[in-house]
Scaffold this motif. Structure first.
Motif, PDB file in Angstrom:
ATOM      1  N   GLU A  31       1.109  -1.571   0.165  1.00 10.71           N
ATOM      2  CA  GLU A  31       0.299   0.269  -0.137  1.00 10.71           C
ATOM      3  C   GLU A  31       0.873   1.053  -0.476  1.00 10.71           C
ATOM      4  OE1 GLU A  31      -2.618  -0.263   3.845  1.00 10.71           O
ATOM      5  OE2 GLU A  31      -3.600  -2.441   2.729  1.00 10.71           O
ATOM      6  N   ARG A  32       2.304   0.816   0.831  1.00  9.51           N
ATOM      7  CA  ARG A  32       2.473   2.177   0.995  1.00  9.51           C
ATOM      8  C   ARG A  32       3.519   2.561  -0.821  1.00  9.51           C
ATOM      9  NH1 ARG A  32       8.335   3.206   1.241  1.00  9.51           N
ATOM     10  NH2 ARG A  32       9.008   1.463   0.620  1.00  9.51           N
ATOM     11  N   LEU A  33       4.131   1.576  -1.282  1.00  4.65           N
ATOM     12  CA  LEU A  33       4.929   1.399  -2.284  1.00  4.65           C
ATOM     13  C   LEU A  33       3.449   2.588  -3.780  1.00  4.65           C
ATOM     14  CD1 LEU A  33       6.954  -1.723  -2.393  1.00  4.65           C
ATOM     15  CD2 LEU A  33       7.310   0.653  -2.047  1.00  4.65           C
ATOM     16  N   THR A  34       2.367   1.468  -3.492  1.00  7.09           N
ATOM     17  CA  THR A  34       0.924   2.462  -4.200  1.00  7.09           C
ATOM     18  C   THR A  34       0.670   3.279  -3.946  1.00  7.09           C
ATOM     19  OG1 THR A  34       0.000  -0.138  -4.474  1.00  7.09           O
ATOM     20  CG2 THR A  34      -1.259   1.553  -5.163  1.00  7.09           C
ATOM     21  N   GLY A  35       1.170   4.256  -3.183  1.00  6.48           N
ATOM     22  CA  GLY A  35       0.448   5.567  -2.766  1.00  6.48           C
ATOM     23  C   GLY A  35       2.506   6.594  -3.344  1.00  6.48           C
ATOM     24  N   VAL A  36       2.951   5.928  -3.401  1.00  2.85           N
ATOM     25  CA  VAL A  36       3.789   6.799  -3.546  1.00  2.85           C
ATOM     26  C   VAL A  36       4.071   6.626  -5.732  1.00  2.85           C
ATOM     27  CG1 VAL A  36       7.212   6.394  -3.716  1.00  2.85           C
ATOM     28  CG2 VAL A  36       6.172   6.157  -1.733  1.00  2.85           C
ATOM     29  N   MET A  37       3.620   4.906  -5.607  1.00  4.97           N
ATOM     30  CA  MET A  37       3.924   5.160  -7.051  1.00  4.97           C
ATOM     31  C   MET A  37       2.825   5.844  -7.645  1.00  4.97           C
ATOM     32  SD  MET A  37       5.993   3.675  -8.068  1.00  4.97           S
ATOM     33  CE  MET A  37       5.693   3.623  -9.887  1.00  4.97           C
ATOM     34  N   ASP A  38       1.564   6.190  -7.072  1.00  7.06           N
ATOM     35  CA  ASP A  38       0.540   7.068  -7.847  1.00  7.06           C
ATOM     36  C   ASP A  38       0.719   8.619  -7.305  1.00  7.06           C
ATOM     37  OD1 ASP A  38      -1.332   5.393  -7.513  1.00  7.06           O
ATOM     38  OD2 ASP A  38      -2.187   5.461  -5.908  1.00  7.06           O
ATOM     39  N   GLN A  39       1.415   8.450  -6.234  1.00  3.65           N
ATOM     40  CA  GLN A  39       1.981  10.673  -6.174  1.00  3.65           C
ATOM     41  C   GLN A  39       3.044  10.929  -7.424  1.00  3.65           C
ATOM     42  OE1 GLN A  39       4.051  11.117  -2.516  1.00  3.65           O
ATOM     43  NE2 GLN A  39       4.203  13.794  -3.113  1.00  3.65           N
ATOM     44  N   LEU A  40       3.635   9.628  -7.885  1.00  2.00           N
ATOM     45  CA  LEU A  40       5.012  10.072  -9.258  1.00  2.00           C
ATOM     46  C   LEU A  40       4.261  10.299 -10.425  1.00  2.00           C
ATOM     47  CD1 LEU A  40       7.749   7.669  -7.738  1.00  2.00           C
ATOM     48  CD2 LEU A  40       7.723  10.514  -8.219  1.00  2.00           C
ATOM     49  N   GLU A  41       3.315   9.387  -9.248  1.00  2.00           N
ATOM     50  CA  GLU A  41       2.464   9.208 -11.511  1.00  2.00           C
ATOM     51  C   GLU A  41       1.823  10.572 -12.077  1.00  2.00           C
ATOM     52  OE1 GLU A  41      -0.169   6.026 -11.827  1.00  2.00           O
ATOM     53  OE2 GLU A  41       0.955   4.597 -12.067  1.00  2.00           O
TER      54      GLU A  41
END
Length: 140
Positions: A4-14
């Motif tokens: 979930e943390r990595l998904t949140g980081v990836m969403d922010q980068l996108e």
């Protein structure tokens, strides 16, 4: 939890990438600026030098430029092409190209790496240092 943390980081980068793409599409923008009649200059903020001058609010075009000599990124107001030298390097050649609102390192030309420089530009970064021949001990 880690996923979930990595998904949140990836969403922010996108989201950041999408914003950069929007900014790279903008090369000029209609803005409200101040025009000093005595100095015949446009500015986005009130210039202290023009305190006692007649200043009017006008709608004008803001354009982004890049100096071809030093890669400085700057803007102009109310003109189609910069009429002055680069604000950073003061190059007499006045060679500019239209740039976008975003200051991306991918749009600038990569310069030849300087082996004596203490700091490398991002596009010229050599993680293994200066590339040498097959062997340093090989003779001519």
């Amino acid at each position: 939890a880690e996923f979930e943390r990595l998904t949140g980081v990836m969403d922010q980068l996108e989201r950041r990438d999408q914003l950069v793409q929007k900014l790279e599409a903008v090369t000029k923008l209609q803005v409200t600026a101040l025009h000093c009649k005595e100095c015949a200059r446009f500015s986005e903020r009130r210039d202290p030098h023009c305190r006692d001058h007649t200043v009017t609010r006008v709608s004008t075009t803001k354009r982004w430029w890049q100096c071809l000599h030093c890669n400085a990124h700057f803007t102009t107001l109310g003109v189609i092409f910069p009429s002055r030298r680069c604000p950073r390097c003061n190059d007499p050649g006045m060679a500019f190209r239209a740039s976008s609102m975003a200051m991306s390192s991918g749009s600038s030309k990569a310069r030849k790496p300087d082996p004596n420089s203490a700091v490398a530009l991002r596009e010229n970064f050599l993680p293994r240092g200066v590339e040498q021949g097959f062997s340093l001990n090989s003779g001519p």
